[in-house]
Motif scaffolding. Structure first.
Motif, PDB file in Angstrom:
ATOM      1  N   UNK A 177      23.977 -26.317 -20.383  1.00  0.00           N
ATOM      2  CA  UNK A 177      25.184 -25.913 -21.083  1.00  0.00           C
ATOM      3  C   UNK A 177      25.992 -27.138 -21.510  1.00  0.00           C
ATOM      4  N   UNK A 178      26.895 -26.905 -22.426  1.00  0.00           N
ATOM      5  CA  UNK A 178      27.805 -27.950 -22.883  1.00  0.00           C
ATOM      6  C   UNK A 178      29.231 -27.593 -22.490  1.00  0.00           C
ATOM      7  N   UNK A 179      29.975 -28.586 -22.047  1.00  0.00           N
ATOM      8  CA  UNK A 179      31.422 -28.445 -21.866  1.00  0.00           C
ATOM      9  C   UNK A 179      32.085 -29.325 -22.911  1.00  0.00           C
ATOM     10  N   UNK A 180      32.925 -28.714 -23.730  1.00  0.00           N
ATOM     11  CA  UNK A 180      33.595 -29.447 -24.802  1.00  0.00           C
ATOM     12  C   UNK A 180      35.094 -29.518 -24.534  1.00  0.00           C
ATOM     13  N   UNK A 181      35.543 -30.599 -23.885  1.00  0.00           N
ATOM     14  CA  UNK A 181      36.984 -30.735 -23.669  1.00  0.00           C
ATOM     15  C   UNK A 181      37.709 -31.052 -24.981  1.00  0.00           C
ATOM     16  N   UNK A 182      38.962 -30.663 -25.009  1.00  0.00           N
ATOM     17  CA  UNK A 182      39.843 -31.138 -26.065  1.00  0.00           C
ATOM     18  C   UNK A 182      40.399 -32.487 -25.650  1.00  0.00           C
ATOM     19  N   UNK A 183      41.468 -32.935 -26.291  1.00  0.00           N
ATOM     20  CA  UNK A 183      42.053 -34.219 -25.910  1.00  0.00           C
ATOM     21  C   UNK A 183      42.503 -34.200 -24.451  1.00  0.00           C
ATOM     22  N   UNK A 184      42.103 -35.232 -23.718  1.00  0.00           N
ATOM     23  CA  UNK A 184      42.381 -35.319 -22.282  1.00  0.00           C
ATOM     24  C   UNK A 184      43.398 -36.430 -22.036  1.00  0.00           C
ATOM     25  N   UNK A 185      44.426 -36.113 -21.289  1.00  0.00           N
ATOM     26  CA  UNK A 185      45.421 -37.118 -20.947  1.00  0.00           C
ATOM     27  C   UNK A 185      44.758 -38.298 -20.241  1.00  0.00           C
ATOM     28  N   UNK A 236      28.624 -19.554 -12.689  1.00  0.00           N
ATOM     29  CA  UNK A 236      28.323 -18.517 -13.686  1.00  0.00           C
ATOM     30  C   UNK A 236      26.818 -18.528 -13.946  1.00  0.00           C
ATOM     31  N   UNK A 237      26.032 -17.867 -13.100  1.00  0.00           N
ATOM     32  CA  UNK A 237      24.573 -17.981 -13.170  1.00  0.00           C
ATOM     33  C   UNK A 237      23.963 -17.501 -14.475  1.00  0.00           C
ATOM     34  N   UNK A 238      24.668 -16.676 -15.231  1.00  0.00           N
ATOM     35  CA  UNK A 238      24.139 -16.210 -16.510  1.00  0.00           C
ATOM     36  C   UNK A 238      24.456 -17.124 -17.670  1.00  0.00           C
ATOM     37  N   UNK A 239      25.168 -18.211 -17.396  1.00  0.00           N
ATOM     38  CA  UNK A 239      25.578 -19.120 -18.474  1.00  0.00           C
ATOM     39  C   UNK A 239      24.425 -20.057 -18.812  1.00  0.00           C
ATOM     40  N   UNK A 240      23.919 -19.985 -20.021  1.00  0.00           N
ATOM     41  CA  UNK A 240      22.823 -20.861 -20.441  1.00  0.00           C
ATOM     42  C   UNK A 240      22.857 -20.999 -21.961  1.00  0.00           C
ATOM     43  N   UNK A 241      22.773 -22.221 -22.436  1.00  0.00           N
ATOM     44  CA  UNK A 241      22.831 -22.475 -23.865  1.00  0.00           C
ATOM     45  C   UNK A 241      24.223 -22.320 -24.445  1.00  0.00           C
ATOM     46  N   UNK A 242      25.228 -22.303 -23.574  1.00  0.00           N
ATOM     47  CA  UNK A 242      26.601 -22.071 -24.013  1.00  0.00           C
ATOM     48  C   UNK A 242      27.320 -23.388 -24.286  1.00  0.00           C
ATOM     49  N   UNK A 243      28.351 -23.286 -25.104  1.00  0.00           N
ATOM     50  CA  UNK A 243      29.252 -24.409 -25.358  1.00  0.00           C
ATOM     51  C   UNK A 243      30.650 -23.930 -25.005  1.00  0.00           C
ATOM     52  N   UNK A 244      31.174 -24.410 -23.885  1.00  0.00           N
ATOM     53  CA  UNK A 244      32.455 -23.948 -23.362  1.00  0.00           C
ATOM     54  C   UNK A 244      33.568 -24.886 -23.821  1.00  0.00           C
ATOM     55  N   UNK A 245      34.547 -24.320 -24.536  1.00  0.00           N
ATOM     56  CA  UNK A 245      35.702 -25.105 -24.977  1.00  0.00           C
ATOM     57  C   UNK A 245      36.764 -25.136 -23.879  1.00  0.00           C
ATOM     58  N   UNK A 247      40.230 -26.764 -24.269  1.00  0.00           N
ATOM     59  CA  UNK A 247      40.971 -27.571 -25.238  1.00  0.00           C
ATOM     60  C   UNK A 247      42.446 -27.244 -25.335  1.00  0.00           C
ATOM     61  N   UNK A 248      42.964 -26.458 -24.392  1.00  0.00           N
ATOM     62  CA  UNK A 248      44.358 -25.996 -24.480  1.00  0.00           C
ATOM     63  C   UNK A 248      44.621 -25.268 -25.797  1.00  0.00           C
ATOM     64  N   UNK A 249      43.547 -24.685 -26.357  1.00  0.00           N
ATOM     65  CA  UNK A 249      43.685 -23.951 -27.618  1.00  0.00           C
ATOM     66  C   UNK A 249      43.508 -24.820 -28.845  1.00  0.00           C
ATOM     67  N   UNK A 250      42.939 -26.005 -28.706  1.00  0.00           N
ATOM     68  CA  UNK A 250      42.672 -26.836 -29.871  1.00  0.00           C
ATOM     69  C   UNK A 250      41.657 -26.146 -30.790  1.00  0.00           C
ATOM     70  N   UNK A 251      40.694 -25.473 -30.160  1.00  0.00           N
ATOM     71  CA  UNK A 251      39.743 -24.638 -30.889  1.00  0.00           C
ATOM     72  C   UNK A 251      40.011 -23.199 -30.469  1.00  0.00           C
ATOM     73  N   UNK A 252      40.328 -22.345 -31.413  1.00  0.00           N
ATOM     74  CA  UNK A 252      40.671 -20.959 -31.070  1.00  0.00           C
ATOM     75  C   UNK A 252      40.163 -20.023 -32.144  1.00  0.00           C
TER      76      UNK A 252
END
Length: 252
Positions: A177-185, A236-245, A247-252
């Protein structure tokens, strides 16, 4: 909290910033943690702070020989969680002003490094029939961000790598899976705001305000929140191939 006792997590770019925060969250959830990077002193400091069940190993993730040496040193360790977090921000400049060397330097770490670590540690996961890979990308790979072309392109490449790899290894019981953070302090964003202010002629405060105004929550996310998100994804055992945002709502 998710119980990761008995599992070993390898976190690249683990000597500071997001990597250290991710390693801290995984360790708190019970995992044995290996922090990996190029700065031995920073890695040792993180491992010492975490204490028992943590170790530090140096590795240049962009160098195949260095990655192979890392794999060899961990041959007796069942790495079941791989977090490809190592990354470089690259230049803040118009594409026409970016050198080939600067472009390649970003892709060498952000994309090539992810590929090399997956290639090194996936075979053992596949053989065991279980494992988790989380590749840290960025919301910057999915929306326009002027003057950050190499970084944005590299993060979109990581997302593409992840979605395809998930279908390759999912049948063997390995989740990618991918985790896509938004801007991080933190220092990296402070650097970006300073460079943008120099480029535009405005102030650092104006550059930051313009950036965070794009987020629904009107703020950046924190390193701790990113670490907690990694642990949550592993629950989350069913999570596969996902891209989780995140981002504090940067992507919505």
């Amino acid at each position: 909290m998710t119980d990761l006792a008995g599992r070993t997590a390898l976190v690249t770019g683990g000597g500071s910033g997001l990597g250290a925060a991710i390693a801290t969250a995984l360790h708190a959830a019970g995992a044995d943690v290996v922090v990996v990077g190029r700065d031995e002193a920073k890695l040792d400091a993180v491992a010492a702070r975490l204490g028992r069940r943590a170790r530090a190993l140096t590795c240049d993730v962009s160098d195949p020989a260095s990655v192979e040496e890392l794999r060899s040193r961990l041959a007796d360790t069942a790495v079941s969680i791989l977090v490809n977090n190592a990354g470089v921000p690259g230049p803040v400049a118009a594409l026409t002003d970016i050198s080939v060397e600067d472009w390649d330097a970003v892709f060498d770490v952000n994309v090539r490094g992810t590929f090399l670590l997956c290639r090194a540690f996936l075979p053992a996961m596949i053989e065991r029939g279980a494992g988790d890979v989380i590749n840290v990308a960025s919301v910057s790979g999915k929306r326009p961000l002027a003057h950050r072309t190499p970084y944005c392109a590299s993060k979109m490449a990581v997302i593409g790598l992840t979605s395809t790899l998930a279908f390759e290894v999912g049948p063997a019981g390995v989740s990618v899976n991918t985790l896509s953070p938004g801007p991080v302090e933190g220092p990296r964003m402070a650097r970006n705001f300073r460079l943008e202010a120099e480029r535009s002629g405005g102030s650092v405060a104006e550059a930051e305000a313009a950036f965070v105004s794009r987020a629904a929550l009107g703020r950046m996310v924190t390193e701790e929140e990113v670490g907690r998100a990694v642990v949550a994804m592993l629950d989350m055992p069913g999570l596969c191939g996902a891209d989780v945002d995140l981002s504090a709502g940067m992507i919505a």
